[in-house]
Enzyme design. Structure first.
Site, PDB file in Angstrom:
ATOM      1  N   GLU A  83       8.644  -2.431  -4.217  1.00  0.00           N
ATOM      2  CA  GLU A  83       7.588  -3.191  -3.395  1.00  0.00           C
ATOM      3  C   GLU A  83       7.288  -4.693  -4.060  1.00  0.00           C
ATOM      4  O   GLU A  83       7.708  -4.670  -5.156  1.00  0.00           O
ATOM      5  CB  GLU A  83       6.389  -2.371  -3.482  1.00  0.00           C
ATOM      6  CG  GLU A  83       6.060  -0.985  -2.774  1.00  0.00           C
ATOM      7  CD  GLU A  83       4.540  -0.964  -2.894  1.00  0.00           C
ATOM      8  OE1 GLU A  83       3.423  -1.562  -3.159  1.00  0.00           O
ATOM      9  OE2 GLU A  83       4.149   0.575  -2.857  1.00  0.00           O
ATOM     10  N   TYR A 102       3.827  -7.799  -7.587  1.00  0.00           N
ATOM     11  CA  TYR A 102       3.421  -8.898  -6.741  1.00  0.00           C
ATOM     12  C   TYR A 102       3.064 -10.128  -7.483  1.00  0.00           C
ATOM     13  O   TYR A 102       2.025 -10.706  -7.464  1.00  0.00           O
ATOM     14  CB  TYR A 102       2.268  -8.184  -5.769  1.00  0.00           C
ATOM     15  CG  TYR A 102       2.407  -7.094  -4.901  1.00  0.00           C
ATOM     16  CD1 TYR A 102       3.034  -7.438  -3.727  1.00  0.00           C
ATOM     17  CD2 TYR A 102       2.204  -5.773  -5.341  1.00  0.00           C
ATOM     18  CE1 TYR A 102       3.255  -6.687  -2.988  1.00  0.00           C
ATOM     19  CE2 TYR A 102       2.649  -4.737  -4.434  1.00  0.00           C
ATOM     20  CZ  TYR A 102       3.116  -5.070  -3.429  1.00  0.00           C
ATOM     21  OH  TYR A 102       3.359  -4.099  -2.510  1.00  0.00           O
ATOM     22  N   ASP A 156      -4.345   1.993  -0.242  1.00  0.00           N
ATOM     23  CA  ASP A 156      -4.743   0.918   0.633  1.00  0.00           C
ATOM     24  C   ASP A 156      -4.061   1.190   1.989  1.00  0.00           C
ATOM     25  O   ASP A 156      -3.158   0.323   2.433  1.00  0.00           O
ATOM     26  CB  ASP A 156      -3.816  -0.267  -0.005  1.00  0.00           C
ATOM     27  CG  ASP A 156      -4.302  -1.665   0.643  1.00  0.00           C
ATOM     28  OD1 ASP A 156      -5.319  -1.667   1.256  1.00  0.00           O
ATOM     29  OD2 ASP A 156      -3.360  -2.499   0.832  1.00  0.00           O
ATOM     30  N   GLU A 161       2.327   4.653  -7.789  1.00  0.00           N
ATOM     31  CA  GLU A 161       1.364   3.945  -8.654  1.00  0.00           C
ATOM     32  C   GLU A 161       0.266   4.629  -9.125  1.00  0.00           C
ATOM     33  O   GLU A 161      -0.803   4.518  -9.211  1.00  0.00           O
ATOM     34  CB  GLU A 161       0.805   2.841  -7.838  1.00  0.00           C
ATOM     35  CG  GLU A 161       1.923   1.807  -7.365  1.00  0.00           C
ATOM     36  CD  GLU A 161       1.157   0.548  -6.861  1.00  0.00           C
ATOM     37  OE1 GLU A 161      -0.122   0.483  -6.876  1.00  0.00           O
ATOM     38  OE2 GLU A 161       1.933  -0.324  -6.239  1.00  0.00           O
TER      39      GLU A 161
END
Length: 635
Positions: free
Chosen positions: A529, A493, A199, A440
């Site tokens: 994160e 998240y 990303d 990831e």
């Protein structure tokens, strides 16, 4: 076979068996930067291969067709008005001519080395039409000795040609795929798309400095230092690799900041004992952080001291240890309160830029950050040198981002080579306290167990002194690589990608995440994160997604759980992200990723002040700060 195949015209590049010392001027070494404007041409032929078919490297690039000015270092994507160049995939060509000092050419005792700090991703370099080096992978330097090319005919100019290909395949790092779409009722002939699983924007070009530097024929090729201390005595175990001679004497001298000798030794390896040692401490952890010694290595070769080489390496004396619940620097618990970053900014893309770097360090220190992760690739060497000097702790990550279903031998072999290059480059930085081998990955897949076991074991063999991790976002119960890491780095998240808009679930879900991971693996955890996209200046009360209030509430909910766990086994929190950054175009991104606490132009959002207040409170709780540091407004 894809016409964009990286190896259609190339032999596989060989891993360098030499050192990769950062070029430094000294009494025996000179340096010439080749930054500035280069001639540039993108190969827009259907197979992207015209440059090789027509041998563009055999003449000035301007003689092969139209060229434009291109700054180096910089990404080529955003500096023109050409939309086809912004998203270009394939070979691009650079060249320029440089003037060399005559003594570099005439002196047979001088080595002349060409070094490229970073180019994305596969590079081929010619000098005066002769290929001198190939390199597979971005973000890391490569070099070649070129002096012999000019001694054949000293009247020749020095024309440097660099071809760079940014194509990503299943065997590159990061990986990618090329998708050819054959439906001519909907797409033009030759239409293809570069697919990626990361990303951030796939910036390309020559991203870091291109240098020429000299050494004597007999020279210091590599230096490795490992540090320790007992009570007030420091120990610097060193090893020096020498090339160009079979008989040489070495003098190694360690000096303090005032230039006074504190220890010395002879020989290619040994241990320097440092009385009344001043340790390298992280920023805000000690009243005298980031103390650096200088280790001068002086090589003398030949009778009567006929050839001498001098190289000086900054050295920070510190130790790193990990327990089941703590991360220890110099035997004291260290808590990561910092950021994730990107090498990313307007116009220059990933191009190296000193004003931007200095601004970023000022912002990090302003907010009380003591650490960052080089997400998701190695950053410029100069950035790590800044970290050494300022006491900013670094988790050094390789470009292993977007690894989904490519756990084959070819991918693993390249991944191992990249880790070798990374460790060889960054092994002596005191700021680097941990290696991250991936971000990831699809670590729940069965092949991942062998892949990561091999990768982590190899990294520990390369450097037994630092812990190794990778950053996971997979389910803890199915993660195949977690048993092999030293520290668990977990991305999550909550209330963003999961249960969007439901702030009330964050604390419960985050608490469950921590308890599950620690119960299963009994290792310390970093929240590597967390965050939420925020459009600067958009406000809403009650908070809604993309507002500054929503990002602030996400942070506060996470922080509440961090405070419950950080005295147990949570050893750090790294916000995603330091600043907004560019991504590929798509319906989920409006002009890039907006999770920064600063805008892409480095202006603060409301969340930056929340982090500033928190980070300074965390730092002040240690009780080891100098008086000025207890009042961040003094900065």
């Amino acid at each position: 076979c894809s016409v964009l195949c990286l190896f259609s015209v190339l032999h596989a590049a060989q891993l360098l068996d030499s050192g990769m010392l950062f070029p430094r001027e000294s009494a025996s070494r000179e340096l010439k930067e080749l930054n500035g404007l280069w001639a540039f041409r993108a190969d827009k032929s259907p197979n992207r291969n015209r440059g090789f078919e027509e041998a563009w490297y055999k003449q000035r690039l301007a003689e092969t067709g139209p060229v434009i000015d291109m700054p180096v270092p910089a990404s080529f994507n955003d500096v023109t008005q050409d939309a086809t160049l912004r998203d270009f995939t394939g070979w691009v060509w650079y060249d320029r001519e440089v003037h060399l000092p005559p003594r570099w050419i005439t002196d047979e005792g001088t080595r002349l080395v060409l070094r490229v700090g970073s180019a994305h991703y596969y590079s081929v370099v010619w000098v005066n039409g002769e290929k001198v080096v190939e390199h597979n992978g971005g973000h890391l330097p490569f070099e070649a000795e070129i002096g012999s090319l000019f001694r054949k005919d000293p009247t020749n100019p020095c024309r440097i040609t660099v071809a760079v290909n940014n194509t990503l395949t299943l065997e590159t790092l990061p990986p990618g795929t090329i998708h050819y779409i054959r439906d001519r009722s909907r797409y033009p002939d030759g239409f293809f798309v570069q697919g990626t699983s990361f990303d951030f924007f796939n910036y390309a070009g020559i991203h870091r400095s291109v240098l020429l530097y000299t050494t004597p024929r007999a020279y210091v090729d590599d230096v490795t230092v490992v540090t320790d201390f007992v009570d007030n005595t420091g120990f610097v175990k060193y090893s020096v690799s020498v090339r160009g001679t079979t008989s040489a004497t070495l003098k190694v001298t360690l000096m303090d900041k005032d230039g006074h000798c504190v220890a010395s030794s002879n020989g290619s390896s040994g241990v320097l004992k440092v009385p009344d040692v001043k340790l390298w401490w992280p920023y805000l952890m000690h009243e005298n952080p980031a103390y650096l010694y200088s280790m001068e290595v002086r090589l003398t070769a030949g009778g009567g001291g006929s050839s001498e080489d001098v190289y000086t390496l900054p050295v920070g004396i510190r130790t790193v240890h990990v327990t089941t619940t703590q991360f220890l620097i110099n035997n004291k618990p260290f808590y990561f309160h910092g950021v994730n970053k990107h090498e990313d900014s307007d116009i220059r893309g990933k191009g190296f830029d000193w004003p931007l770097i200095v601004k970023d360090f000022n912002l990090m220190k302003w907010m009380g950050a003591n650490s960052f992760r080089t997400s998701h690739y190695p950053y410029a060497e100069e950035i790590l040198q800044m970290c050494d000097r300022h006491g900013i702790v670094v988790i050094d990550e390789c470009p292993g981002v977007g690894i989904k279903d490519i756990f084959g031998n070819a991918s693993l072999s390249h991944h191992l080579e990249v880790m070798e290059e990374l460790v060889r480059r960054d092994k002596n930085h005191p700021s680097v306290v941990m290696w991250s081998v991936a971000n990831e990955p699809a670590a729940e897949m069965p092949p991942a167990e062998f892949y990561f076991q091999t990768l982590i074991k190899h990294t520990k063999e390369l450097d037994p002194t630092r812990p190794v991790t990778y950053v996971t976002a997979s389910n803890f119960a199915r993660d195949k690589g977690a048993p092999f890491v030293d520290v668990l780095c977990v991305n999550s998240y909550f209330s963003w990608y999961h249960d969007p808009g439901h702030l009330e679930v964050i604390q419960l879900q985050l608490n469950t995440q921590f308890e599950d991971w620690h119960e299963k693996y009994q290792k310390p955890i970093i929240q590597s994160e967390y965050g939420a996209d925020t459009v600067p200046g958009f406000h809403s009360d009650p908070p809604v997604m993309f507002s500054e209030e929503y990002q602030s509430e996400v942070l506060r909910n996470y922080h509440s759980v961090f405070d419950q766990k950080r005295n147990k086994y949570v050893i750090g929190e790294l916000i995603w992200n330091f600043a907004d950054f560019m991504t590929a175009q798509g319906v989920t991104r409006v002009v890039g990723n907006k999770k920064g606490v600063f805008t892409r132009q480095r202006q603060p959002k409301a969340s930056a002040f929340i982090l500033k207040e928190r980070y300074w409170r965390l730092a002040n709780e240690t009780g080891t700060l100098p008086p000025w540091a207890k009042y961040p407004c003094a900065l």
